[in-house]
Scaffold this motif. Structure first.
Motif, PDB file in Angstrom:
ATOM      1  N   ARG A   1      71.907  55.914  30.792  1.00  0.00           N
ATOM      2  CA  ARG A   1      71.752  54.845  29.792  1.00  0.00           C
ATOM      3  C   ARG A   1      72.591  55.142  28.557  1.00  0.00           C
TER       4      ARG A   1
ATOM      5  N   SER B   1      78.268  45.764  28.847  1.00  0.00           N
ATOM      6  CA  SER B   1      78.047  45.161  30.163  1.00  0.00           C
ATOM      7  C   SER B   1      76.714  45.617  30.746  1.00  0.00           C
ATOM      8  N   THR B   2      75.914  44.674  31.213  1.00  0.00           N
ATOM      9  CA  THR B   2      74.615  45.020  31.777  1.00  0.00           C
ATOM     10  C   THR B   2      74.728  45.637  33.170  1.00  0.00           C
ATOM     11  N   ASP B   3      75.896  45.523  33.806  1.00  0.00           N
ATOM     12  CA  ASP B   3      76.085  46.094  35.139  1.00  0.00           C
ATOM     13  C   ASP B   3      76.678  47.498  35.111  1.00  0.00           C
TER      14      ASP B   3
END
Length: 95
Positions: free
Chosen positions: A13, A22-24
């Motif tokens: 994280r 970017s969430t990916d």
């Protein structure tokens, strides 16, 4: 399926937070030339079409088919040294 320790999830994280929004984003573990004895870890913007996705506590790990097979019964852990260097290591899953 590969599991992540709490430490590994936090480190991933944190790496993603440094790399962008970017969430990916995650890390990708892949084989070199279909060689199960040699795996590489890299930061990835998202999974490739054949990747298996492992997600834990908001941390994403993408595994190519060979890595997914090799790491099926393993856990990914991480250590941070005094200088902030990160090392990932694989261990047997706790029973």
């Amino acid at each position: 399926m590969l599991t992540l320790t709490d430490t590994a999830a936090k480190v991933i994280r944190d790496l993603n937070a440094q790399a962008g929004v970017s969430t990916d984003k995650g890390i990708r573990i892949s084989s070199q030339d279909d060689d199960a004895g040699s795996l590489m870890l890299s930061v990835a913007d998202g999974p490739q079409n054949t990747d298996k996705v492992v997600e834990s506590e908001g941390a994403k790990v993408y595994l190519d088919p060979v890595a997914a097979s090799v790491l099926d019964d393993k856990a990914l852990d991480a250590d941070i040294d005094d200088q902030g260097g990160i090392s990932f290591h694989v261990e047997d899953q706790a029973v």
